[in-house]
Design a protein around this motif. Sequence first.
Motif, PDB file in Angstrom:
ATOM      1  N   PHE A 234     -39.276 -87.066  31.610  1.00  6.63           N
ATOM      2  CA  PHE A 234     -38.584 -88.297  31.232  1.00  6.63           C
ATOM      3  C   PHE A 234     -39.472 -89.185  30.364  1.00  6.63           C
ATOM      4  O   PHE A 234     -38.998 -89.834  29.433  1.00  6.63           O
ATOM      5  N   ARG A 235     -40.766 -89.188  30.676  1.00  6.62           N
ATOM      6  CA  ARG A 235     -41.688 -89.942  29.831  1.00  6.62           C
ATOM      7  C   ARG A 235     -41.702 -89.374  28.420  1.00  6.62           C
ATOM      8  O   ARG A 235     -41.758 -90.118  27.429  1.00  6.62           O
TER       9      ARG A 235
ATOM     10  N   TYR B 295     -41.627 -71.812  10.062  1.00  3.68           N
ATOM     11  CA  TYR B 295     -42.240 -72.440  11.238  1.00  3.68           C
ATOM     12  C   TYR B 295     -41.237 -73.377  11.901  1.00  3.68           C
ATOM     13  O   TYR B 295     -40.237 -73.785  11.292  1.00  3.68           O
ATOM     14  N   PHE B 296     -41.500 -73.715  13.159  1.00  2.82           N
ATOM     15  CA  PHE B 296     -40.723 -74.714  13.893  1.00  2.82           C
ATOM     16  C   PHE B 296     -41.554 -75.983  14.043  1.00  2.82           C
ATOM     17  O   PHE B 296     -42.792 -75.937  14.099  1.00  2.82           O
ATOM     18  N   LEU B 297     -40.868 -77.120  14.144  1.00  2.00           N
ATOM     19  CA  LEU B 297     -41.502 -78.395  14.470  1.00  2.00           C
ATOM     20  C   LEU B 297     -40.810 -78.995  15.688  1.00  2.00           C
ATOM     21  O   LEU B 297     -39.572 -79.086  15.709  1.00  2.00           O
ATOM     22  N   VAL B 298     -41.591 -79.385  16.703  1.00  2.72           N
ATOM     23  CA  VAL B 298     -41.042 -80.105  17.848  1.00  2.72           C
ATOM     24  C   VAL B 298     -41.940 -81.291  18.143  1.00  2.72           C
ATOM     25  O   VAL B 298     -43.117 -81.307  17.753  1.00  2.72           O
ATOM     26  N   ASP B 299     -41.396 -82.277  18.825  1.00  7.35           N
ATOM     27  CA  ASP B 299     -42.201 -83.437  19.182  1.00  7.35           C
ATOM     28  C   ASP B 299     -43.319 -83.038  20.128  1.00  7.35           C
ATOM     29  O   ASP B 299     -43.136 -82.221  21.029  1.00  7.35           O
ATOM     30  N   LYS B 300     -44.488 -83.627  19.929  1.00  6.40           N
ATOM     31  CA  LYS B 300     -45.666 -83.271  20.715  1.00  6.40           C
ATOM     32  C   LYS B 300     -45.469 -83.562  22.200  1.00  6.40           C
ATOM     33  O   LYS B 300     -45.946 -82.810  23.060  1.00  6.40           O
ATOM     34  N   ALA B 301     -44.756 -84.648  22.536  1.00  7.53           N
ATOM     35  CA  ALA B 301     -44.541 -84.990  23.944  1.00  7.53           C
ATOM     36  C   ALA B 301     -43.648 -83.954  24.626  1.00  7.53           C
ATOM     37  O   ALA B 301     -43.911 -83.539  25.760  1.00  7.53           O
ATOM     38  N   LEU B 302     -42.595 -83.531  23.930  1.00  9.56           N
ATOM     39  CA  LEU B 302     -41.722 -82.502  24.494  1.00  9.56           C
ATOM     40  C   LEU B 302     -42.459 -81.171  24.620  1.00  9.56           C
ATOM     41  O   LEU B 302     -42.265 -80.423  25.582  1.00  9.56           O
TER      42      LEU B 302
END
Length: 728
Positions: free
Chosen positions: A6-7, A221-228
């Motif tokens: 959740f954070r 390549y893929f990009l995702v948020d670092k927190a996720l």
Amino acid sequence: MATLRFRALNLVDQRTPVPVASSERRSESFGRNVFNLEAMRATMSGDYFKKLQSAIKQGQPVERSVADAVAGAMKTWAMSKGATHYTHWFQPLTGATAEKHDSFFDLNSDGRPIENFKGSALVQQEPDASSFPNGGIRNTFEARGYTAWDPTSPAFILETAGAKTLCIPTIFVAYTGEALDYKAPLLKSLAALERAALPICQYFDKDVQRVNTTLGIEQEYFLVDKALYSARPDLLMTGRTLFGHAPAKGQQLEDHYFGSIPPRFHAFMLEFEEEANKLGIPLRTRHNEVAPHQFECAPTFEDANLAIDHNQLLMDIMDKVADKHDLKVLLHEKPFAGVNGSGKHNNWAMSTDSGVNLFSPGRKPKENLQFLTFFINTVKAVHTHADLLRASIASASNDHRLGANEAPPAIMSVFVGKQLSEVLDELERNAKLPLDKGDNLYLKLGIDKIPPILLDNTDRNRTSPFAFTGNKFEFRAVGSSANCSSAMTVLNAIVADQLDVFRKEVDALIDGGRKKEMAIIDVLRQYVIDSKAIRFEGNGYSDEWKEEAASRGLSNVPTTPPALDAFVTEPASQLFARLGIYSHVELHARHEILLEDYIKRVQIESRVMGDLAVNHIIPTAVAYQNKLVQNVRGLRELGLDDEYSQVTVDSIKEISRRIATIKTTVGEMIDERKKANKLEDTRERALAYGANIRPLFDVIRRQVDKLELLVADEDWPLVKYRELLFLH
């Protein structure tokens, strides 16, 4: 873990694009941090500059006096840019790059501080050769190894956390001389290909003196948020999600492909392109790929050695820049099940020092015969050595991608297009027909049918692992995380070997009195017939193709351990030794390294999967099950009949069954791992991991997927649905 999840989602909601400002044209900043020709001219005397360029062009060793001059010029240039250290930048068999930094700072004989960098430090250094993968070539107590300067790839400056370092591309070899990297065999294969191609070019143009291999590498390549990313232990430790439902909305609407690039990702691209531009990497394109959060970039064609250095450097730059944008670059070939994976399309061609692309048809029939000579020999090489080409792109991660609905299958085939197929068929039919005096030889053979520019006269086939695309071959099966040297070394080698065979057969016919053009055509016609099975124009994804390929005698090796066997056959060993690319020891060492890499990656995935399933997922499911039990008790205390609670009771039972199956399967997986680890032979151990352990992954994953549908608990330890990784 739920709190962490959740954070992470809250953090993602607060992200904004990182501002990226640049007032310069790309042409002005291109190569700014590269010790290129312009930098050399500015810092070296004209005599030494000419000697260096002559040595590079002729492929000759650089004289020690020249090396000293280059070192002095490099130091002057690098320090003017703010560099304080230098390193030999090399590509060990880990798949990543490596570097050991040394300071220019030194003390002279009087103890006074000076900046020092000599030719000896430029030409050679001595990193530890036992701590990198070596396949048994080096023992732990035999640590000596050498990095040696590659003058054909220019030095460059990297900046990390404000510190600037001069990076010098090098090869990496053992004390006993065996190659321990990707670059040394690549350079040998490029030299072998040039040696083989040059005399054939001289059949058509006696003035040709050099043949260069060019390469353009498209990077997905893929990009995702670092927190996720950090909230997913499986993604963090293995590069892919081992669990998680397919998104309700994935790529089925095809609305991401070539769509508008989201602002955060666009800002990331602007910055990494700017950094790449300063390092002389000529990026030209960027776009959304098919899967959510999947993207691609591609450069202009370069010399193959430099193109691969640049691709390795590019992956490092992307990772560092992504961190500044609170993003993570995923280079795993299949980070998310159910959507497209990522590859690295290698666009490969050969050209002469006279400016002729050997895979581009010309304006005259004689030029088209030269084109057909190299084109048909390449097709023949792929047919003869298809298993070697398959082995060159084998890895634990690429196994997930090959044969899926977006990637070429594990069956090697060549797509040439309708027009060229007709030309080859014509050549097969007519080459042996007698010619009357005055007949147009080229017209009768269909060679005149080839237009001057074929670039847009052949369709593209996304399902082909090796496709001709107008003036180059596109090797589409290379994985997105791979060092392209492996695949290109094999491709260069098999084409070089085939060209050597071709020349011997043609020369034998000429010596026997056959006219040169007819000798060439006679041999090419036989190659067209012999290699016909490898040509395929249809849908490589279909089950029908698998059946047809088997009937043609083509191999289909879907997993890595058996695919790698092609490297250590006697014909492969003789081929590489004949060309001077790999010795018997080097080849078997690489086979061992690749098998060990496969084992370790599957082992890590197995351990992560078992830990998450037993220590995180099952406890959450049991806790939710207890809530259901309390619910049933409450209903019954209220005097409600069983019909009101039966649905809940059924859920409790199904959760118990799923938990039991997961526990049992994880136990089986641990037992199989222990059995496999007891096997002394590395190949047998790798086969056991592939055949006995990997299939259990799917059993556990399916059970967890079903359990996830039953457990409506906010404390579920993983991101509840995988689309949460894609929504932001």
